[in-house]
Design a protein around this motif. Structure first.
Motif, short mmCIF file in Angstrom:
data_model
loop_
_atom_site.label_atom_id
_atom_site.label_comp_id
_atom_site.label_asym_id
_atom_site.label_seq_id
_atom_site.Cartn_x
_atom_site.Cartn_y
_atom_site.Cartn_z
N MET A 1 61.95 71.43 23.30
CA MET A 1 62.93 69.61 23.27
C MET A 1 63.52 69.97 22.17
N ASP A 2 64.85 69.38 21.84
CA ASP A 2 65.88 68.94 20.80
C ASP A 2 65.34 68.23 19.45
N ALA A 3 65.61 68.05 18.96
CA ALA A 3 65.23 67.01 17.88
C ALA A 3 65.88 65.23 17.79
N PHE A 4 66.81 65.15 18.91
CA PHE A 4 67.42 63.67 19.54
C PHE A 4 66.34 63.92 20.40
N THR A 5 66.06 64.28 21.14
CA THR A 5 64.45 63.43 22.26
C THR A 5 63.34 63.48 21.72
N VAL A 6 63.12 64.34 20.75
CA VAL A 6 62.06 64.17 20.15
C VAL A 6 62.48 62.92 19.80
N PHE A 7 63.14 62.54 18.63
CA PHE A 7 62.84 61.17 17.69
C PHE A 7 63.20 60.04 19.03
N VAL A 8 63.89 59.94 20.07
CA VAL A 8 64.28 59.50 21.05
C VAL A 8 62.67 58.89 21.84
N ASP A 9 61.63 59.84 21.76
CA ASP A 9 60.56 59.40 22.52
C ASP A 9 59.47 59.47 21.48
N ARG A 10 59.71 59.27 20.32
CA ARG A 10 59.00 58.66 19.54
C ARG A 10 58.65 57.60 19.07
N GLN A 11 60.42 57.45 19.40
CA GLN A 11 61.05 55.49 18.69
C GLN A 11 60.31 54.55 19.69
N VAL A 12 60.26 54.67 21.59
CA VAL A 12 60.26 54.29 22.74
C VAL A 12 58.29 54.63 22.17
N LYS A 13 57.64 55.20 22.16
CA LYS A 13 56.31 54.93 22.09
C LYS A 13 55.74 53.88 21.04
N GLU A 14 57.08 54.33 19.97
CA GLU A 14 56.48 52.90 19.20
C GLU A 14 56.54 51.87 19.03
N LEU A 15 57.93 51.68 19.69
CA LEU A 15 58.35 50.44 20.17
C LEU A 15 57.35 50.25 21.36
N LYS A 16 57.16 50.70 22.26
CA LYS A 16 55.91 50.04 23.46
C LYS A 16 54.77 50.26 22.54
N ASP A 17 54.45 50.45 21.93
CA ASP A 17 52.87 49.86 21.68
C ASP A 17 52.72 48.56 20.79
N SER A 18 53.67 48.61 19.96
CA SER A 18 53.96 47.56 19.45
C SER A 18 54.01 46.37 20.53
N LEU A 19 55.01 46.47 21.19
CA LEU A 19 55.69 45.13 22.32
C LEU A 19 53.83 44.82 22.98
N THR A 20 53.30 45.86 23.43
CA THR A 20 52.20 46.53 23.95
C THR A 20 51.49 45.09 23.28
N HIS A 21 51.28 44.56 21.99
CA HIS A 21 49.95 44.62 21.07
C HIS A 21 50.26 43.04 20.99
N PHE A 22 51.70 42.82 20.51
CA PHE A 22 52.66 41.81 20.64
C PHE A 22 51.64 40.98 21.88
N LEU A 23 52.75 41.47 22.56
CA LEU A 23 52.67 40.18 23.84
C LEU A 23 51.14 40.33 24.60
N MET A 24 50.56 41.04 24.06
CA MET A 24 48.76 40.63 25.11
C MET A 24 48.56 40.31 24.20
N ASN A 25 48.36 40.31 22.75
CA ASN A 25 47.55 39.79 21.61
C ASN A 25 48.22 38.31 20.92
N HIS A 26 49.70 37.80 21.07
CA HIS A 26 49.97 37.05 20.08
C HIS A 26 50.78 36.71 21.42
N SER A 27 51.23 36.28 22.55
CA SER A 27 52.08 35.59 23.12
C SER A 27 51.57 35.13 24.84
#
Length: 138
Positions: A1-27
């Protein structure tokens, strides 16, 4: 896997985890109150409840992180057809409105979360496919 794909996957995972925590616990989406004047706009008919201090800080963090992510990946979108740009724009609006707790048609935070996560996955798939097409050797 190339560096760009790894970057996108990592960023999306972080955003999804944070968004999930935010909406399930503070919304929470406020229930409809039929004793009040009922109105609907093109953006929705439901309001979010007020957040606590932690939720407000998370909201600010998520807005910043998603803005940075979108700014970086949008560079790959240069020269794409209107159809692609429209899909990216619509999903960006959905994600941003969810983070910012704007009006919604969703009945629950879980429903809003599911739509935002699907939109984020869709954006990631589009960006990775375009990058792959522009850089076939990687």
């Amino acid at each position: 896997m190339d560096a760009f794909t790894v970057f996108v996957d990592r960023q999306v995972k972080e955003l999804k985890d944070s968004l999930t925590h935010f909406l399930m616990n503070h919304s929470a989406i406020a229930p409809l109150n039929m004793d009040e004047v009922y109105s609907m706009s093109p953006e929705g008919n439901r309001h979010y409840n007020d957040m606590d201090g932690v939720g407000a800080k998370m909201q600010s963090y998520l807005s910043e992180c998603y803005g940075q992510f979108y700014s970086l990946v949008s560079q790959v979108l240069d020269g794409q057809p209107d159809e692609v740009m429209s899909k990216m724009h619509k999903s960006r609006v959905l994600i941003t409105r969810t983070i910012e707790h704007k009006l919604t048609f969703c009945n629950t935070s879980r429903e809003a979360l599911d739509l935002a996560l699907a939109a984020l996955d869709g954006q990631a798939a589009i960006v990775k496919q375009i990058y792959k097409e522009k850089n076939p050797e990687k």
